[in-house]
Every structure is written in structure tokens, then in C-alpha cells.
Design an enzyme around this catalytic site. Sequence first.
Site, PDB file in Angstrom:
ATOM      1  N   HIS A  43      -5.034 -42.798  28.991  1.00  0.00           N
ATOM      2  CA  HIS A  43      -4.499 -41.544  29.537  1.00  0.00           C
ATOM      3  C   HIS A  43      -5.697 -40.627  29.810  1.00  0.00           C
ATOM      4  O   HIS A  43      -6.062 -39.803  28.975  1.00  0.00           O
ATOM      5  CB  HIS A  43      -3.537 -40.913  28.522  1.00  0.00           C
ATOM      6  N   GLU A  74      -1.886 -43.934  32.524  1.00  0.00           N
ATOM      7  CA  GLU A  74      -0.877 -42.890  32.407  1.00  0.00           C
ATOM      8  C   GLU A  74      -1.503 -41.510  32.501  1.00  0.00           C
ATOM      9  O   GLU A  74      -2.687 -41.322  32.242  1.00  0.00           O
ATOM     10  CB  GLU A  74      -0.082 -43.032  31.095  1.00  0.00           C
ATOM     11  N   HIS A 195       5.032 -42.793  21.344  1.00  0.00           N
ATOM     12  CA  HIS A 195       4.580 -41.539  20.757  1.00  0.00           C
ATOM     13  C   HIS A 195       4.956 -41.499  19.274  1.00  0.00           C
ATOM     14  O   HIS A 195       6.133 -41.443  18.922  1.00  0.00           O
ATOM     15  CB  HIS A 195       5.126 -40.292  21.458  1.00  0.00           C
TER      16      HIS A 195
END
Length: 243
Positions: A43, A74, A195
Site C-alpha cells: 500500500h 492497494e 485489517h
Amino acid sequence: MTHFSCNVNRIALLRNSRTNGLPNLLDCARIILDAGAHGITIHPRPDERHIKTADVAPLAALVKGYSHAEFNLEGNPHHNLMPLVKAHRPQQATFVPDAEGQATSDHGFAPGTEMQAVRALLAQLRALGIRSSVFVDADLQAVEAAKHAGADRIELYTEPYAEGFARGDYKNVLAQFTSAASAARALGLGVNAGHDLNQRNLPYFLDAVQPDEVSIGHAVIADSVTLGLEKTVKAYLAICSGK
């Protein structure tokens, strides 16, 4: 079996705390892939606090050398993500609605204007032959909005489940994720999740939700401090395979 993609942002964050390049991000990613992980997730945020733009090309090249593995890029598609996606053509791109400077992702795309704003960008991914995933809360309206916007998959934001699990009161929250995943599959969407999933809460989540893929980073690196990186990756793979 649920695929396990390891997010290596935290390794890059540790590396960036010094100027000697240690730990070596590419070497760590190679250990992860050699241990059998199904993919590498990164990310890259605009401020380069962990993953740097210069990291993307060598990581993409590394993953290409493993026939079993996928590269997942991402980030917020309105920031720095799309040029990286177009340049490196990952197997999957995951859209996340985080703000610049935000410590970590803390919610999914909301149905309505926020989701509609990524419709054209999702179409670009489809034209490039890149599978798309959109970060959403365990909310039926958000799942439907992701489908209408043109996503191939959703990624369920799992912190509410992780928090409930830590409190010892997670069954009602988990039921929301199960419903959201069922609704997504009924619409023809794949289901990813991530997450704050870890070795303790992951088995219950997988049993109930049965996602196609989980992306886990922080817990993997935290566990690696005591277990070592290879053993930690193999432990998560065992959970994902139901062992």
C-alpha cells in the site's frame, strides 16, 4: 482454501527508520514467498512513509518469479495508485479510501457519491485486465454499490470484528460479515478481507465468512519478532488451509 497475501508495509516502515536499508524488503518478501504465501500486498502512500515508489518495480518483478503468487497493489485511486498500477500491472488492485497522512485505513468506501467516484477507475482496471477489489464495511448497501460501480471483488474491512473478538463479544459482528459476504457472492463478487486479523481471530473469521483471500501485514510482522518470518508465514498458511 483462502489465499493468504502478506502485506509488507511494516517491513518497509522498519527499514525506513534507519538509512542502512535494513531489513532488506526484497529479501523479506522472498522469504515470505518461499514459505508459500499466495501473494504480496503493498500500500504505497503518497508520503512514502513505508513503501516507496522505488520499491514497486523490484517487488513486482520478484512476484512474477513465483507461479503460485499474485501481486496486489492497494491504495487510494485518487492519489498515487493508478500510475503505479498502469506501470506494473499487478494481478489485483485494491481501492482504499484513506486520506493523505492517515495512520492506517479505518473505513470502506461509502455507497453513493464516494463509490460512484471510482466507477471510471474500476473500468480502467477492467480494460487493463487487472482484477479489482474495493474496500468496504460489512454493509449490504456498500456491497451493492461496489457491484454497481463495476468491482470484481470487495475487501471487507475487518477491524470491527477484530475489536469485538478482543472484547470477547464478536458473534453479532461476525454475523454482519457473513451476511455481507453472502450478499457479495449472490451478486457475483469475490470476497477478500483484511485489517487487524491475526492468528487468534482468523480461524473463526475464515470458518464463518470463507473469504477468497485475506491480506495481513501488521500481525505477521508482530508475530515474526518472536517466531521468525518463515514460521509465521507457514502458521498463517496452515490456518488458511484449515489445518
